[in-house]
Design a protein around this motif. Structure first.
Motif, PDB file in Angstrom:
ATOM      1  N   GLY A  87       3.461  -9.491  12.345  1.00  0.00           N
ATOM      2  CA  GLY A  87       5.086  -9.774  12.392  1.00  0.00           C
ATOM      3  C   GLY A  87       5.550  -9.110  13.682  1.00  0.00           C
ATOM      4  N   ALA A  88       6.628  -9.415  14.251  1.00  0.00           N
ATOM      5  CA  ALA A  88       7.153  -9.022  15.371  1.00  0.00           C
ATOM      6  C   ALA A  88       7.197  -7.436  15.435  1.00  0.00           C
ATOM      7  N   LYS A  89       6.731  -7.140  16.565  1.00  0.00           N
ATOM      8  CA  LYS A  89       6.964  -5.737  16.907  1.00  0.00           C
ATOM      9  C   LYS A  89       6.216  -4.781  15.854  1.00  0.00           C
ATOM     10  N   VAL A  90       5.004  -5.107  15.232  1.00  0.00           N
ATOM     11  CA  VAL A  90       4.327  -4.407  14.168  1.00  0.00           C
ATOM     12  C   VAL A  90       2.724  -4.176  14.824  1.00  0.00           C
ATOM     13  N   ASP A  91       2.598  -2.926  14.851  1.00  0.00           N
ATOM     14  CA  ASP A  91       1.164  -2.791  15.297  1.00  0.00           C
ATOM     15  C   ASP A  91       0.085  -3.629  14.369  1.00  0.00           C
ATOM     16  N   PRO A  92      -0.669  -4.161  15.163  1.00  0.00           N
ATOM     17  CA  PRO A  92      -1.875  -5.061  14.407  1.00  0.00           C
ATOM     18  C   PRO A  92      -2.441  -4.105  13.253  1.00  0.00           C
ATOM     19  N   TRP A  93      -2.830  -3.005  13.699  1.00  0.00           N
ATOM     20  CA  TRP A  93      -3.686  -2.048  13.028  1.00  0.00           C
ATOM     21  C   TRP A  93      -3.035  -1.917  11.597  1.00  0.00           C
ATOM     22  N   ALA A  94      -1.633  -2.040  11.555  1.00  0.00           N
ATOM     23  CA  ALA A  94      -0.918  -1.843  10.275  1.00  0.00           C
ATOM     24  C   ALA A  94      -1.256  -2.834   9.293  1.00  0.00           C
ATOM     25  N   TYR A  95      -1.844  -3.662   9.263  1.00  0.00           N
ATOM     26  CA  TYR A  95      -2.402  -4.492   8.684  1.00  0.00           C
ATOM     27  C   TYR A  95      -3.794  -4.578   7.955  1.00  0.00           C
ATOM     28  N   ALA A  96      -4.256  -3.844   8.441  1.00  0.00           N
ATOM     29  CA  ALA A  96      -5.888  -3.622   8.161  1.00  0.00           C
ATOM     30  C   ALA A  96      -6.156  -3.224   6.758  1.00  0.00           C
ATOM     31  N   ALA A  97      -5.512  -2.185   6.299  1.00  0.00           N
ATOM     32  CA  ALA A  97      -5.545  -1.852   4.955  1.00  0.00           C
ATOM     33  C   ALA A  97      -5.451  -2.923   3.921  1.00  0.00           C
ATOM     34  N   LYS A  98      -4.185  -3.650   4.117  1.00  0.00           N
ATOM     35  CA  LYS A  98      -3.758  -4.515   3.184  1.00  0.00           C
ATOM     36  C   LYS A  98      -4.708  -5.546   3.042  1.00  0.00           C
ATOM     37  N   LEU A  99      -5.371  -5.849   4.140  1.00  0.00           N
ATOM     38  CA  LEU A  99      -6.359  -6.986   4.102  1.00  0.00           C
ATOM     39  C   LEU A  99      -7.829  -6.778   3.885  1.00  0.00           C
ATOM     40  N   SER A 100      -8.069  -5.249   3.664  1.00  0.00           N
ATOM     41  CA  SER A 100      -9.294  -4.701   3.612  1.00  0.00           C
ATOM     42  C   SER A 100     -10.002  -5.261   2.159  1.00  0.00           C
TER      43      SER A 100
END
Length: 231
Positions: A61-74
């Protein structure tokens, strides 16, 4: 004026970027079932064992660190799906004009690709479907018409989302194929799809991070197994 506009956009894109929460990210980086490659274009999360040959290019999403999605997609990575989380230009998917193969090329062993994204990233994902086999929307909706594409599509929405509200997603429903899977996750808000804290204007989630990850994993695994494989 053009120079001023460009400078303004660059400054806007760098101010207020929502950082990944440290604890969920540390857990992913320590997970022995996941191999991580940090490329200049994207973050690649690969299953160490049991790869299914399926992959997801995920646009933040806009202005969200890409790493912020790693846990939810793990969870889907542990199930065998390779995930490529893009690093959008200027932290805004709208400005990132790279084709899908700029990201799929980072995981050449994947046979079947879905493209998806969160919020504005999902809008951009809809524009890249011509080079993918499936579409997954995370608290998002399309601005272009895919209703006659025949593409397997999964829309994951949050019941308490104050930004991509259930009403907005319903209004854009005709742009998706008639047989698209529409899932509303109870207790989920816009920020529930990542780990970067709460957002202004969003609802307050009542679902736990663990339950959200489990729900996303279950829904996406089922989609790949029953819709993408068949399609």
């Amino acid at each position: 004026m053009l120079i001023v506009a460009i400078v303004g956009i660059v400054i806007y894109s760098q101010v207020g970027v929502m950082a990944a929460e440290p604890e969920p990210l540390a857990a992913v980086k320590a997970d022995p079932a996941i191999s991580i490659t940090d490329d200049y274009a994207a973050i690649v999360l690969s299953p160490v064992e049991g790869a299914t040959g399926d992959g997801l290019v995920f646009i933040p999403g806009a202005k969200v660190d890409p790493w912020a999605y790693a846990a939810k997609l793990s969870g889907i990575v542990e199930s065998g799906t390779t995930v490529v989380i893009t690093k959008p230009w200027l932290n805004l998917a709208f400005f990132d004009l790279r084709p899908l193969d700029a990201f799929t090329s980072l995981a050449p062993d994947v046979d079947t690709w879905a493209v998806g994204g969160h919020s504005l990233g999902g809008v951009r994902a809809c524009q890249l479907t011509q080079d993918a086999e499936a579409l997954i929307l995370f608290a998002s909706y399309c601005a272009n018409d895919l209703s006659t594409s025949g593409m397997p599509a999964l829309s994951l929405a949050g019941e308490l989302d104050g930004l991509s509200t259930p009403a907005k997603i319903a209004d854009a429903r005709p742009l998706l194929p008639a047989d698209a899977d529409m899932v509303e996750i109870a207790g989920a808000a816009h920020s529930s799809f990542g780990d970067y804290g709460l957002q202004p204007g969003d609802g307050t989630p009542t679902i736990s991070d663990a339950d959200m990850t489990e729900t996303l994993t279950s829904e996406i695994d089922h989609f790949f197994q029953t819709q993408v494989a068949v399609g």
